[in-house]
Design a protein around this motif. Structure first.
Motif, PDB file in Angstrom:
ATOM      1  N   LEU A  33       0.824  -1.191   0.000  1.00  0.00           N
ATOM      2  CA  LEU A  33       0.000   0.000   0.000  1.00  0.00           C
ATOM      3  C   LEU A  33       0.867   1.253   0.000  1.00  0.00           C
ATOM      4  CD1 LEU A  33      -2.941   1.070   0.257  1.00  0.00           C
ATOM      5  CD2 LEU A  33      -2.607   1.049   2.737  1.00  0.00           C
ATOM      6  N   ALA A  73      -0.895  -3.966   1.779  1.00  0.00           N
ATOM      7  CA  ALA A  73      -2.312  -3.872   1.473  1.00  0.00           C
ATOM      8  C   ALA A  73      -3.036  -5.050   2.117  1.00  0.00           C
ATOM      9  CB  ALA A  73      -2.540  -3.861  -0.037  1.00  0.00           C
ATOM     10  N   GLU A  74      -4.319  -4.858   2.467  1.00  0.00           N
ATOM     11  CA  GLU A  74      -5.072  -5.902   3.154  1.00  0.00           C
ATOM     12  C   GLU A  74      -5.649  -6.893   2.138  1.00  0.00           C
ATOM     13  OE1 GLU A  74      -7.666  -3.292   5.364  1.00  0.00           O
ATOM     14  OE2 GLU A  74      -6.580  -3.759   7.209  1.00  0.00           O
ATOM     15  N   THR A  75      -4.747  -7.600   1.482  1.00  0.00           N
ATOM     16  CA  THR A  75      -5.146  -8.588   0.482  1.00  0.00           C
ATOM     17  C   THR A  75      -4.426  -9.896   0.770  1.00  0.00           C
ATOM     18  OG1 THR A  75      -3.352  -7.908  -1.020  1.00  0.00           O
ATOM     19  CG2 THR A  75      -5.494  -6.832  -1.299  1.00  0.00           C
ATOM     20  N   ARG A 135     -17.255  -1.154   0.559  1.00  0.00           N
ATOM     21  CA  ARG A 135     -16.420  -0.341   1.439  1.00  0.00           C
ATOM     22  C   ARG A 135     -16.688  -0.658   2.903  1.00  0.00           C
ATOM     23  NH1 ARG A 135     -14.173   4.162  -0.991  1.00  0.00           N
ATOM     24  NH2 ARG A 135     -13.049   4.291   0.995  1.00  0.00           N
ATOM     25  N   GLU A 149     -15.135  -4.049   3.702  1.00  0.00           N
ATOM     26  CA  GLU A 149     -13.678  -3.916   3.772  1.00  0.00           C
ATOM     27  C   GLU A 149     -13.248  -3.384   5.126  1.00  0.00           C
ATOM     28  OE1 GLU A 149     -12.128  -3.079  -0.793  1.00  0.00           O
ATOM     29  OE2 GLU A 149     -12.908  -1.410   0.394  1.00  0.00           O
ATOM     30  N   GLN A 160      -9.238  -6.148   1.638  1.00  0.00           N
ATOM     31  CA  GLN A 160      -9.318  -5.343   0.427  1.00  0.00           C
ATOM     32  C   GLN A 160      -9.963  -6.175  -0.679  1.00  0.00           C
ATOM     33  OE1 GLN A 160      -5.848  -2.985  -0.560  1.00  0.00           O
ATOM     34  NE2 GLN A 160      -6.245  -3.194  -2.750  1.00  0.00           N
TER      35      GLN A 160
END
Length: 941
Positions: free
Chosen positions: A136, A195-197, A350, A353, A359
């Motif tokens: 991110l 990133a939140e993946t 959103r 998430e 994400q």
């Protein structure tokens, strides 16, 4: 030619319908919008959690060491597997517990991951084994390059970055937690944010640093690993490797990518089914609006229908005409709802998430969008069936002579049959959407049964309200009636303060209404009687409001209560609110601070040791385990908390002896520890160990080993344990269980077995920790934690109140997400209110004209409409909160095992909010209708 006539008639009828057509379209659109939006979000979640399962699992096989750790010599096993071609690669890393401080000097528990950044390392390939983690910050940076750029660099998850409250480039001090021999202080620089993946979704507070950086801070510490990720060529090889790993390391657990996929798919299926059920509820509520609208539309065309039948049109022709009309409404509503669902899905995405810290990649699945149009069409036809069939059965003679159609047995049986058919068709629609026969059956018919029972109860309430007197003057019978109601309300306040307070307010208004001006009294009386004249529509409106308000109310109340219990438990019920730990060799750094520590009220000092359980009563521990064994169960034998028993002659403080195990085993022969146990190997065990798979009893013996002490561990070539050899090993100890204790919320323990401080020190060896449990005044906790942190930089320090802040944020995110989803059902209820008001205005045009002709103004008529719908909205909210109160009571006793309640402020806010919402919607719909000219109405009505 006939089809052309049908289409022309249908389209013109819809155009002439005006606001009625718009209301019907809205009823279809709101359900379709919810279905499409929630299905799209479900697809996004499915893609995120199952899209690349090998990367999510870390490899084709992910191996956890269980109660111990893998040493570098253990990793030779994986090197041999690679040499033999059974695996294509592996990487080993370690997850440690650690703490750091935020920018506002709050202690923060985190996970510290020590990863391999050198391809030549004994730990195998560089981390991660598969894929490249998305960064991110800095945008577009490479994960490996960021870690290698500077030995001090650290990469953190977004959750940790937000909790820390800093910025890129900040330098932080991290202390690894109570891991044997690995308490290390590392100063690092935050160089990147993940990133939140993929594997880094879910909101974990995780920091990743190079193992070389960690080793440089503690060069004398042994290199230990607790996780190994492996890649293979085929799924069959992965299964074979898993078996070989479990043979070699009996206490380790391994998960293949296929198993991880099944686990994730179960979670995804649960989420998707939940979203689909919410969408179906919105669709069902919208269907009720379709029934109401079609009934009014067709009732106003009774003369037209009679004329069509007298000119030769058969029932089948009318079915076709009105079916086309309903179908066209469904198509228009379906298209509108599907397009609105695309936009709504982005908003829900959103919210999800933020709640799941995940994400999501936006997915616009056109088959799902198109299916929404089909759902709209089918829904309109299903719910339009009842009014269409009844309208087509009109007898021209009765219409032309203005005779009542009657409500005989035949009409009643027809209605019941149509309702049964409607439920069957809606069940088939639910089955197509959810693809689960049993769940669809339970959801549809369970909901219909519940709504039927609620409808009966609501009908009685509406009937009672419609009969309420509005006297011109005060009388003794009326005074006694209101006083009795007030007395009952006072009793309700005692048992259910929130709900009872509102009922009390409503009954007290019974005194007030007598003294209102005559016009106001007339409006109140008209409102009561109008609710009774249209009982069916009033009840359906109440049901539509009830579903949304009940869901939102239950979520908010439980969220508020759980949060309050959590904060209260941390502040008042926990015996200690700060935990500090450091190597026993450095305990003097904290001991020196305790006499002057700000706000210190009481303390408990213990030794903590970790080890590996090997044998139980002379049998190897793995022989007790099965594939279904909870992996945490063996962990209950892998650590010890040691007390100075001479200070506690009645046993360890705060510990309650268990009399029975979870499986009903008799544990009453056990005893607590005494001062005489100070120099023995006697211990107390967690009562969970009395159940499967170990079935431990008082007098049983457990042999444990500390690898840090060296010597034989009694393991053969295949990892098999020789318990007889362990009896003479210098790093082994045989512990005797003398009793069992019950763990509870009030127990703060870092060790699971309880013994003497001497025994813990002997078992822990150089890795023994000293742990301080401290009770500090809540106003001075921050200052005390900072004082300890400066005095003992190597200490692991945790302020439990800071943990509560993190949990509170998590609860808030979940409540917001669930409330947002439940609001879709409330939105459908709002559409039903608009629908009901609009239809009432059409039916009351003559009534409004007469009222205005005798002196009522537009404002007065509008006020009467607002009062009526405000009463319906308030009643719907009140009934919903009544059931919320009952549900909270049941859940508090059966699930949470604590006292939960519904407060007055939240009940008042929800009911008043529902009332205002109903009045606002009524004013928007009725504004124009109440301004109609009396002459125009009386001339044409």
């Amino acid at each position: 030619m006939k089809l052309k006539l049908y289409l022309s008639y249908t389209s013109r009828s819809l155009l002439r319908g005006g606001s009625r057509t718009i209301l019907a379209v809205f009823c279809v659109a709101v359900g379709v919008m919810a279905i499409v939006a929630l299905q799209l979000v479900g697809l996004m979640i499915n893609t995120a959690l199952t899209g690349n399962i090998r990367e999510l699992n870390g490899g084709d096989v992910s191996i956890s060491s269980g109660t111990g750790n893998f040493s570098e010599s253990d990793l030779h096993f994986f090197t041999d597997l690679k040499t033999r071609g059974e695996i294509t690669g592996f990487t080993a890393y370690s997850d440690e517990r650690a703490t750091t401080f935020t920018t506002d000097e709050r202690s923060l528990p985190i996970g510290l991951r020590l990863v391999n950044t050198s391809a030549s390392s004994a730990a195998g390939a560089t981390y991660p084994l598969l894929g490249t983690p998305a960064m991110l910050l800095p945008d577009g940076a490479d994960f490996q390059q960021v870690l290698r750029a500077n030995p001090k660099n650290a990469i953190v998850t977004r959750t940790l970055f937000d909790e820390f409250g800093g910025s890129l480039g900040d330098t932080v001090r991290v202390t690894s937690a109570l891991s044997p021999g690995n308490t290390v202080v590392v100063t690092v620089r935050i160089a990147g944010v993940l990133a939140e993946t993929g594997a880094f979704a879910g909101g974990e507070s995780l920091m990743i640093i190079s193992r070389d950086t960690y080793h440089a801070a503690a060069p004398d510490q042994p290199q230990l690993y607790n996780t190994v990720n492996v890649t293979t060529t085929t799924a069959a090889q992965a299964t074979q490797v898993k078996q070989e790993v479990q043979d070699r390391f009996p206490l380790a657990s391994a998960t293949t990518a296929e198993e991880a996929l099944q686990q994730n798919q179960q979670g995804v299926d649960f989420i998707r089914k939940f979203l689909e059920i919410v969408g179906l509820m919105a669709l069902l509520i919208g269907g009720v609006g379709i029934v109401n609208t079609m009934q009014v539309i067709l009732r106003r065309r009774r003369v037209e229908i009679a004329m069509l039948k007298t000119t030769g049109y058969q029932r089948r022709d009318l079915y076709t005409l009105f079916g086309l009309e309903a179908g066209l409404l469904g198509i228009i509503g379906g298209v509108t709802g599907a397009l609105a669902g695309i936009g709504l899905s982005y908003a829900i995405k959103r919210v999800v998430e933020n709640a799941l810290h995940l994400q999501l990649t936006y997915v616009l699945d056109w088959p799902t969008v198109v299916s929404g149009v089909v759902v709209g069409l089918v829904t309109a036809l299903i719910f339009g069936l009842l009014p269409i069939v009844k309208a087509a059965g009109i007898r021209p003679q009765n219409v032309l002579r203005e005779l009542d159609e009657g409500r005989g047995l035949g009409s009643l049986l027809l209605t019941i049959g149509l309702l049964a058919l409607l439920s069957l068709l809606f069940f088939l629609l639910a089955f197509v959407i959810m693809n689960d026969l049993l769940l669809s059956l339970e959801v549809v018919y369970g909901t219909l049964i519940l709504l039927g029972l609620l409808s009966f109860g609501f009908a009685l309430v509406v009937l009672a309200i419609s009969l309420l007197p509005v006297p011109e003057r005060l009388s003794w019978p009326y005074l006694l009636l209101v006083s009795a109601a007030v007395g009952i309300s006072v009793a309700l306040v005692v048992f259910a303060p929130g709900f009872g307070a509102l009922v009390l307010l409503a009954t007290v208004l019974g005194y007030v209404v007598v003294f209102l001006p005559r016009t106001w009294k007339a409006n109140v009386k008209l409102s009561f009687r109008n609710m009774g004249r249209q009982k069916t529509r009033t009840v359906t409106t109440l049901l539509a409001l009830f579903v949304g308000v009940f869901a939102i109310g239950l979520i908010l109340v439980l969220g508020q209560d759980i949060s309050a219990k959590l904060q209260n438990g941390i502040a008042t019920q926990l015996p200690y609110n700060v935990i500090a730990g450091l190597p026993s060799t450095q305990r003097q750094k904290i001991d020196a601070q305790l006499p002057t520590l700000p706000g210190l009220q009481k303390r408990l000092v213990v030794n903590f040791a970790q080890f590996v359980p090997e044998c139980i009563n002379g049998r190897p521990l793995p022989s007790f385990l099965t594939p279904d064994t909870d992996p945490d169960r063996a962990g209950l034998l892998s650590s010890m908390q040691g007390y100075n028993l001479s200070q506690y002659p009645e046993g360890p403080p705060g510990i309650t002896l268990a009399k029975k195990g979870r499986d009903g085993a008799d544990l009453s022969t056990g005893r607590t520890l005494a001062a005489s146990d100070s120099e023995t190997t006697n211990v107390l065990a967690n009562a969970r160990l009395a159940a499967a798979p170990f079935h431990l009893r008082v007098g049983n013996q457990v042999t444990v080993v500390n690898p840090l002490l060296g010597g034989s561990q009694g393991s053969g070539e295949a990892g098999k344990i020789n318990c007889s050899q362990l009896q003479t090993a210098k790093n082994a100890q045989m512990l005797t269980i003398v009793g069992f204790y019950s763990a509870s919320f009030r127990n703060l323990q870092v060790g699971t077995l309880l013994g003497s401080e001497h025994l813990a020190a002997a078992l822990g060896g150089p890795g023994t920790q000293t742990v301080y449990y401290l009770k500090i005044d809540v106003n001075q906790t921050g200052a005390a934690v900072r004082t300890l942190g400066r005095a003992a930089p190597a200490a692991f320090i945790l302020n439990i109140a800071d943990v509560g802040v993190i949990i509170q944020q998590f609860l808030d995110d979940i409540v917001i997400a669930l409330t947002s989803i439940a609001a879709l059902a409330l939105l459908a209820g709002i559409i039903i209110i608009a629908n009901a008001v609009g239809l009432a205005m059409l039916e009351r045009r003559r009534e409004i004209g007469i009222l205005k002709s005798v002196g009522y103004t537009s404002r007065t008529v509008l006020g009467q409409v607002l009062l009526e719908n405000g009463l319906i909205g308030g009643l719907g909210g009140l009934l919903a909160m009544a059931l919320v109160t009952l549900m909270v009571f049941v859940l508090s006793k059966l699930v949470f095992k604590t006292d939960l309640g519904v407060g007055v402020p939240i009940t008042l806010a929800i009911v008043m909010g529902t009332t205002m919402l109903a009045m606002v919607m009524a004013s928007l719909v009725a504004w124009r209708a109440t301004r109609v000219r009396p002459l125009e109405v009386l001339r044409y009505e």
